[in-house]
Write an enzyme that holds these catalytic residues in place. Structure first.
Site, PDB file in Angstrom:
ATOM      1  N   ASP A  95       0.828  -1.254   0.119  1.00 13.75           N
ATOM      2  CA  ASP A  95       0.193  -0.026   0.000  1.00 13.75           C
ATOM      3  C   ASP A  95       0.872   1.180   0.123  1.00 13.75           C
ATOM      4  O   ASP A  95       2.211   1.261  -0.004  1.00 13.75           O
ATOM      5  CB  ASP A  95      -1.110  -0.169   1.174  1.00 13.75           C
ATOM      6  CG  ASP A  95      -0.003   0.059   2.502  1.00 13.75           C
ATOM      7  OD1 ASP A  95       1.018   0.413   2.590  1.00 13.75           O
ATOM      8  OD2 ASP A  95      -1.093   0.136   3.433  1.00 13.75           O
ATOM      9  N   GLY A  97       1.126   4.012   1.916  1.00 15.11           N
ATOM     10  CA  GLY A  97       1.211   4.504   3.259  1.00 15.11           C
ATOM     11  C   GLY A  97       0.191   5.546   3.616  1.00 15.11           C
ATOM     12  O   GLY A  97       0.253   6.131   4.727  1.00 15.11           O
ATOM     13  N   GLY A  98      -0.551   5.971   2.479  1.00 16.41           N
ATOM     14  CA  GLY A  98      -1.607   6.962   2.779  1.00 16.41           C
ATOM     15  C   GLY A  98      -2.654   6.637   4.021  1.00 16.41           C
ATOM     16  O   GLY A  98      -2.591   7.590   4.837  1.00 16.41           O
ATOM     17  N   PHE A  99      -3.151   5.580   4.013  1.00 17.95           N
ATOM     18  CA  PHE A  99      -4.077   5.251   5.022  1.00 17.95           C
ATOM     19  C   PHE A  99      -3.318   5.490   6.413  1.00 17.95           C
ATOM     20  O   PHE A  99      -4.208   5.961   7.626  1.00 17.95           O
ATOM     21  CB  PHE A  99      -4.645   3.752   4.845  1.00 17.95           C
ATOM     22  CG  PHE A  99      -5.593   3.429   5.803  1.00 17.95           C
ATOM     23  CD1 PHE A  99      -6.901   3.893   5.703  1.00 17.95           C
ATOM     24  CD2 PHE A  99      -5.103   2.508   6.822  1.00 17.95           C
ATOM     25  CE1 PHE A  99      -7.709   3.430   6.825  1.00 17.95           C
ATOM     26  CE2 PHE A  99      -5.977   2.042   7.679  1.00 17.95           C
ATOM     27  CZ  PHE A  99      -7.354   2.615   7.816  1.00 17.95           C
ATOM     28  N   ASP A 149      -2.901   8.411  -1.675  1.00 20.54           N
ATOM     29  CA  ASP A 149      -4.100   8.977  -1.574  1.00 20.54           C
ATOM     30  C   ASP A 149      -4.564   9.741  -0.192  1.00 20.54           C
ATOM     31  O   ASP A 149      -3.618   9.367   0.557  1.00 20.54           O
ATOM     32  CB  ASP A 149      -5.345   7.824  -1.929  1.00 20.54           C
ATOM     33  CG  ASP A 149      -5.191   6.889  -0.773  1.00 20.54           C
ATOM     34  OD1 ASP A 149      -4.269   6.698  -0.082  1.00 20.54           O
ATOM     35  OD2 ASP A 149      -6.443   6.123  -0.762  1.00 20.54           O
ATOM     36  N   GLN A 191     -11.554   7.378  -3.972  1.00 20.35           N
ATOM     37  CA  GLN A 191     -12.031   7.788  -2.780  1.00 20.35           C
ATOM     38  C   GLN A 191     -13.408   8.562  -2.945  1.00 20.35           C
ATOM     39  O   GLN A 191     -14.176   8.343  -4.058  1.00 20.35           O
ATOM     40  CB  GLN A 191     -11.107   9.147  -2.299  1.00 20.35           C
ATOM     41  CG  GLN A 191      -9.889   8.335  -1.783  1.00 20.35           C
ATOM     42  CD  GLN A 191      -9.992   7.456  -0.419  1.00 20.35           C
ATOM     43  OE1 GLN A 191     -11.013   7.454   0.242  1.00 20.35           O
ATOM     44  NE2 GLN A 191      -8.707   6.650  -0.223  1.00 20.35           N
ATOM     45  N   GLY A 218     -10.848   3.873   1.386  1.00 26.57           N
ATOM     46  CA  GLY A 218     -11.474   5.000   2.255  1.00 26.57           C
ATOM     47  C   GLY A 218     -12.953   4.224   2.770  1.00 26.57           C
ATOM     48  O   GLY A 218     -13.922   4.841   3.121  1.00 26.57           O
ATOM     49  N   ASP A 268      -8.107  -7.707   0.967  1.00 25.10           N
ATOM     50  CA  ASP A 268      -7.221  -7.880   2.212  1.00 25.10           C
ATOM     51  C   ASP A 268      -7.864  -7.306   3.525  1.00 25.10           C
ATOM     52  O   ASP A 268      -8.661  -6.386   3.438  1.00 25.10           O
ATOM     53  CB  ASP A 268      -6.099  -7.078   1.953  1.00 25.10           C
ATOM     54  CG  ASP A 268      -6.279  -5.354   2.332  1.00 25.10           C
ATOM     55  OD1 ASP A 268      -7.012  -4.902   1.693  1.00 25.10           O
ATOM     56  OD2 ASP A 268      -5.801  -5.287   3.771  1.00 25.10           O
ATOM     57  N   CYS A 306     -11.998 -28.714   6.882  1.00 24.97           N
ATOM     58  CA  CYS A 306     -10.741 -27.763   6.379  1.00 24.97           C
ATOM     59  C   CYS A 306      -9.649 -28.665   6.161  1.00 24.97           C
ATOM     60  O   CYS A 306      -9.355 -29.274   7.260  1.00 24.97           O
ATOM     61  CB  CYS A 306     -10.764 -26.698   7.482  1.00 24.97           C
ATOM     62  SG  CYS A 306      -9.268 -25.742   7.252  1.00 24.97           S
ATOM     63  N   CYS A 308      -6.543 -27.444   6.376  1.00 28.75           N
ATOM     64  CA  CYS A 308      -5.337 -27.061   6.808  1.00 28.75           C
ATOM     65  C   CYS A 308      -4.709 -27.717   8.029  1.00 28.75           C
ATOM     66  O   CYS A 308      -5.181 -28.652   8.470  1.00 28.75           O
ATOM     67  CB  CYS A 308      -5.639 -25.601   7.447  1.00 28.75           C
ATOM     68  SG  CYS A 308      -6.113 -25.474   9.268  1.00 28.75           S
ATOM     69  N   CYS A 311      -6.422 -28.197  11.438  1.00 30.06           N
ATOM     70  CA  CYS A 311      -7.436 -28.966  11.422  1.00 30.06           C
ATOM     71  C   CYS A 311      -7.138 -30.362  11.089  1.00 30.06           C
ATOM     72  O   CYS A 311      -7.818 -31.481  11.805  1.00 30.06           O
ATOM     73  CB  CYS A 311      -8.590 -28.353  10.401  1.00 30.06           C
ATOM     74  SG  CYS A 311      -9.328 -26.793  11.009  1.00 30.06           S
ATOM     75  N   HIS A 337      -5.112 -21.458  10.430  1.00 32.50           N
ATOM     76  CA  HIS A 337      -6.504 -21.881  10.094  1.00 32.50           C
ATOM     77  C   HIS A 337      -7.473 -20.625   9.620  1.00 32.50           C
ATOM     78  O   HIS A 337      -8.028 -20.694   8.613  1.00 32.50           O
ATOM     79  CB  HIS A 337      -7.363 -22.493  11.393  1.00 32.50           C
ATOM     80  CG  HIS A 337      -8.799 -22.662  11.095  1.00 32.50           C
ATOM     81  ND1 HIS A 337      -9.343 -23.645  10.420  1.00 32.50           N
ATOM     82  CD2 HIS A 337      -9.694 -21.952  11.583  1.00 32.50           C
ATOM     83  CE1 HIS A 337     -10.787 -23.417  10.171  1.00 32.50           C
ATOM     84  NE2 HIS A 337     -10.956 -22.305  10.807  1.00 32.50           N
TER      85      HIS A 337
HETATM   86 ZN    ZN Z   1      -8.524 -25.203   9.357  1.00 28.81          ZN
END
Ligand code: ZN
Length: 381
Positions: A95, A97-99, A149, A191, A218, A268, A306, A308, A311, A337
């Protein structure tokens, strides 16, 4: 020269604006829609890159603001650039850095030139401009970099939001002029706050710049989820259909599903790792506190469906024990997980779009009903 970036739409949903696609980057493909884990300081907290790879993460995020303060982009470049420095060979997005400048730093001063603020690390004065943000991101070396931004707070007056939206556009033009590397894709950010007309005019103006990708920024700054849904619905369809669309800072089941239905591809959010560090598991749309007594003697996995590592190998009782004991392994296992869970959610949506079953199979997620525990403000990043 062969294009280093491309976005291919494979199919579109017949009942919503959802689409499935593939975004190609110099470090590999990103199948969309897709959740992207956040690795603020060039690591996804408590996970090794190998563990992260096992979650089926494709593109991950790093934060320019935090990396500029520590260790500094020069050290990252000295370590061979972001991918080599952090041992992640997949796609990375930074990103701008604005946020963080607008939400975290104190004593900031905003002008047309940029933003001046005091480093929370050592108190030194730092000047971040569109040119400087792009320069830092060029040095860090991520595959996708973001325009610098101005992210107005919520609530804010319409005048303030309009001024920030127009300034964001002027700053974007400066970012484009400053950008030096053809192996990095620069995304613009729409924005406009909660004002749909400002969002629409910003989206239309940005679309004309023919950037390799676009973000909706935003949002998730404290406004109610219904408003986020309205903003995305009014903005995403105005962005070029042949370019990836990224909704910044959103990563809850419902908000992602609704945004996908409006044509968003990338997401994200810090919640899967942050909740892991609070002993919270995300299981099929629910949020479980593993300190609860019901898990103490529950020897079943978190989620039998799951795949993973957590699990496949551990019980709820064991995870509950680790959380109660504040063992670091608890945070690693829950992060594995939770990230797997959100990525799988977007993978399942992708498969449903490819089969044209999205609107039916995910109907329960497509109404913006706020439910306690489902949403989180990005302000707390
Ligand atoms: Zn899992």
């Amino acid at each position: 020269m062969k294009a280093k970036f491309s976005f291919q739409r494979l199919t579109s949903c017949s009942q919503t604006k959802a689409r499935a696609g593939i975004f190609l980057t110099p470090h590999g493909p990103v199948e969309t829609p897709r959740f992207m884990p956040v690795g603020t300081l060039a690591n996804v907290k408590t996970l090794t890159p190998a563990q992260l790879r096992d979650t089926e993460a494709q593109m991950i995020l790093c934060n320019t603001y935090h990396l500029h303060l520590q260790p500094g982009e020069g050290i990252v470049a000295g370590g061979g650039g972001l991918h080599k420095f952090m041992g992640w060979n997949g796609p990375i997005l930074t990103d701008s850095g604005g946020f963080q400048v607008f939400s975290l730093s104190e004593m900031r001063k905003i002008s047309e030139e940029g933003v001046t603020f005091r480093s929370p690390h050592d108190g030194r004065i730092i000047n971040l401009t569109p040119e400087r943000s792009i320069e830092i991101q060029n040095i860090l070396g991520a595959d996708v970099i973001m325009a610098f931004d101005e992210c107005p707070p919520y609530p804010a007056t319409r005048e303030d939001v309009e001024a920030a939206t127009l300034r964001t556009y002027r700053w974007l033009e400066r970012c484009i002029a400053a950008h030096q590397r053809s192996d990095q894709a620069l995304f613009g950010i729409v924005q406009g706050g909660v004002h749909l007309d400002l969002r629409a005019s910003a989206a239309v103006a940005l679309a004309q710049l023919e950037l390799p990708g676009y973000a909706i920024g935003g949002v998730s700054v404290g406004e109610p989820p219904e408003l986020i849904a309205k903003i995305v619905e009014a903005t995403a369809p105005l962005l070029p259909p042949e370019k990836p669309r990224y909704l910044m800072g959103v990563g809850t089941y419902r908000e992602m599903a609704i945004a996908i239905a409006s044509g968003v591809d990338l997401f994200d959010c810090v919640i899967p790792t942050r909740w892991a560090r609070h002993g919270t598991a995300m299981v099929q749309g629910e949020r479980w506190n593993l300190k609860n007594a019901q898990f103490r003697e529950d020897f079943t996995p978190l989620d039998e469906t799951c795949p993973c590592y957590t699990c496949q190998n551990f019980s709820r009782a064991y995870l509950s024990h680790l959380v109660r004991s504040q063992e670091i392994l608890a945070y690693t296992l829950l992060s594995i997980h939770n990230i797997t869970e959100l990525i799988r959610f977007t993978q399942r949506i992708r498969e449903a779009i490819l089969e044209d079953q999205f609107a039916t199979k995910f109907a329960q997620w497509l109404t913006p009903t706020p439910q306690s525990g489902e949403t989180v403000s990005r302000n707390s990043l």
